[in-house]
Design an enzyme around this catalytic site. Structure first.
Site, mmCIF file in Angstrom:
data_model
loop_
_atom_site.group_PDB
_atom_site.id
_atom_site.type_symbol
_atom_site.label_atom_id
_atom_site.label_comp_id
_atom_site.label_asym_id
_atom_site.label_seq_id
_atom_site.Cartn_x
_atom_site.Cartn_y
_atom_site.Cartn_z
ATOM 1 N N HIS A 1 -26.113 20.747 -40.907
ATOM 2 C CA HIS A 1 -26.244 20.776 -39.442
ATOM 3 C C HIS A 1 -27.311 19.793 -38.972
ATOM 4 C CE1 HIS A 1 -26.107 22.548 -35.440
ATOM 5 N NE2 HIS A 1 -27.430 22.569 -35.455
ATOM 6 N N GLU B 1 -2.767 1.957 -34.112
ATOM 7 C CA GLU B 1 -4.017 1.285 -34.469
ATOM 8 C C GLU B 1 -4.221 0.017 -33.641
ATOM 9 O OE1 GLU B 1 -4.386 2.810 -39.114
ATOM 10 O OE2 GLU B 1 -3.423 0.901 -38.677
ATOM 11 N N TYR C 1 1.639 4.380 -37.415
ATOM 12 C CA TYR C 1 0.199 4.126 -37.511
ATOM 13 C C TYR C 1 -0.156 2.697 -37.114
ATOM 14 C CZ TYR C 1 0.847 1.818 -42.077
ATOM 15 O OH TYR C 1 1.216 0.963 -43.086
ATOM 16 N N LYS D 1 -7.419 -5.368 -40.730
ATOM 17 C CA LYS D 1 -7.211 -4.433 -39.615
ATOM 18 C C LYS D 1 -8.428 -3.545 -39.408
ATOM 19 C CE LYS D 1 -6.058 -0.658 -40.446
ATOM 20 N NZ LYS D 1 -4.749 -0.127 -40.753
ATOM 21 N N CYS E 1 -4.496 -3.602 -44.207
ATOM 22 C CA CYS E 1 -5.526 -2.597 -43.936
ATOM 23 C C CYS E 1 -6.947 -3.143 -43.935
ATOM 24 C CB CYS E 1 -5.396 -1.440 -44.918
ATOM 25 S SG CYS E 1 -5.069 -1.898 -46.621
ATOM 26 N N GLU F 1 -19.577 19.866 -40.485
ATOM 27 C CA GLU F 1 -19.871 21.290 -40.685
ATOM 28 C C GLU F 1 -18.747 22.167 -40.145
ATOM 29 O OE1 GLU F 1 -23.102 23.095 -38.275
ATOM 30 O OE2 GLU F 1 -23.162 21.172 -37.227
ATOM 31 N N CYS G 1 -2.325 -5.543 -48.065
ATOM 32 C CA CYS G 1 -3.536 -4.805 -47.710
ATOM 33 C C CYS G 1 -4.733 -5.724 -47.529
ATOM 34 C CB CYS G 1 -3.844 -3.758 -48.778
ATOM 35 S SG CYS G 1 -5.353 -2.806 -48.436
#
Length: 450
Positions: free
Chosen positions: A439, A183, A179, A52, A49, A444, A44
């Site tokens: 908002h 990616e 993934y 990346k 990750c 939302e 990782c």
């Protein structure tokens, strides 16, 4: 602790799970050593990750520079230098490697920067020939990229090498539908590469909801990424000019400058002496463990991607923590709950999900209600970018309990972290409906879906 052994805990593998387990065990008073044959930090931090995600950040600027013109900004002669990004990312990896090493040293964990192998009951032999003993042994060696078995596969690279390329390939073929493939396809596409994804099936990201998979495929194709499905390697040949000719099933040959294998990861359990000391492995080489991360050998444990559970860094960290608290802590045994784990794909745009997909929920619950919001983010509207986001909420029809939330949208993983808490806690659609929206935000839509 047991003075008859050199250490109370010996950990093989200094990735996220191994480092957490070793640090926590030491804080409980255990004498701990850890062996790592590459660099402290694991996949990782060093080659996964973290670097990346930094490339993902760098890739986003390509669209931001284009979109900012509608917001009144003019950026003339914008250029991209791959080596600057690459070197800055690798420098930060060095920094993190140092921090992980410092963490272990600050907890008096002995670090062996070499390969370790199990050579007997409670016995570990290091590459230098040194033999040590430990009351408990933890395997946290992670997983390694899988290479397809085809002629010329030595000409391809994996995600490990992608961070060290000398230049952005003009034409890159990425093999895989998971993934990692999606990616890197997004990253290199934004950097200007002509990207082709080949996959042996016609399904991308098979563990994610079908609606999100279809949306990502549609957007990726709009961005210029080419897909070849039902394609398997026949062979890869290197040409005189350095380019590669790839032959595959069901499609014509393709000439590219780089082939990136992203066809899955294999538990890193070979040549560790596991089977020699009686540890049971699964068909894929994964270490079989119980809910407390214990193998069939009473004093040997395993956490992280080398086991048969969820291959995610936060899961490995939780497993390492639970192991250390269970074996060395003062409290009751701790088991990690592997259900309802949120995840993300840092594609362009990213995907985030928690809980059951619509298909899984229909198969398991039967009667469900599906709510969704299909919208164009405000930023995309003004920028003139025809790219729509999709939120989806899956509920048990009888109770209203939310059993799954799925998103594909800018910053979807950031929104999902909070939403995942609600799903894990068993909240209902009514609980979301009773929450006032913030908002204007994309988030939302989570409390406005009908």
């Amino acid at each position: 602790m047991a003075d008859e052994y050199d250490y109370d805990l010996f950990t093989i593998g200094a990735g996220s799970g191994g480092v957490r387990a070793s640090r926590v065990a030491a804080s409980h008073g255990a004498r701990v050593a850890i062996a790592e044959e590459f660099r402290v930090g694991g996949t990782c931090v060093i080659r996964g990750c973290v670097p990346k995600k930094m490339l993902v950040y760098g890739a986003h600027f390509a669209e931001d520079i284009e979109d900012c013109q509608k917001f009144g900004w003019t950026i003339e002669k914008a250029t991209f230098d791959w080596k600057t990004l690459r070197d800055n990312v690798l420098a930060d990896v060095d920094r993190l490697n140092g921090l992980y090493t410092e963490t272990l040293e600050n907890h008096d964990v002995t670090i062996f920067h070499e390969k370790a192998t199990l050579t007997g009951e409670h016995e570990i032999t290091l590459a230098s020939g040194k033999v040590v003993t430990a009351k408990h042994i933890l395997i946290a060696t992670g997983a390694t990229p899988r290479r397809p078995d085809c002629p010329g596969n030595e000409h391809g690279i994996t995600s490990n090498e992608a961070f060290h390329l000398d230049a952005v390939p003009k034409r890159i073929l990425i093999a895989g539908g998971g993934y990692i493939a999606n990616e890197f396809a997004g990253i290199f596409n934004e950097f200007g590469s002509q990207v082709t994804i080949i996959n042996r099936t016609d399904t991308l990201l098979r563990s994610y909801d079908e609606s999100l998979r279809d949306r990502l495929l549609q957007i990726s194709m709009m961005k210029g990424i080419d897909f070849r499905f039902h394609a398997e390697f026949r062979g890869i040949e290197k040409n005189d000019d350095g380019s590669l000719t790839v032959s595959m099933t069901n499609h014509e040959d393709l000439e590219v400058d780089c082939v990136l294998f992203a066809t899955g990861r294999t538990p890193h359990t070979k040549d560790l002496g596991l089977q020699e000391v009686g540890v049971e492995l699964g068909e894929g080489g994964e270490i079989l463990v119980d809910r407390f991360s214990k193998t069939n050998v009473d004093h040997i444990y395993a956490v992280g991607d080398c086991t048969d559970r969820v291959q995610l860094t936060p899961v490995a960290i939780r497993e390492g923590q639970a192991f250390a608290d269970t074996v060395f802590g003062p409290g009751d045994p701790v088991a990690v709950d592997h259900s309802c784990v949120a995840s993300a794909v840092f594609s362009h745009p990213p995907i985030a999900a928690v809980g059951m997909t619509e298909g899984e929920a229909r198969n398991k619950l039967g009667d469900i209600k599906v709510y969704q919001s299909d919208f164009r983010p405000m930023k995309n509207v003004l920028a003139g970018r025809n790219e729509r986001s999709l939120f989806k909420m899956i509920c048990d029809a009888s109770s209203g309990k939310i059993v799954g939330i799925h998103m594909i949208a800018p910053e979807a993983p950031e929104m999902m972290q909070a939403a995942a808490i609600a799903v894990k806690a068993g909240l209902t659609k009514a609980d979301f409906d009773a929450t006032t929206a913030i908002h204007p935000t994309m988030a939302e839509e989570l409390v406005l879906m009908r």
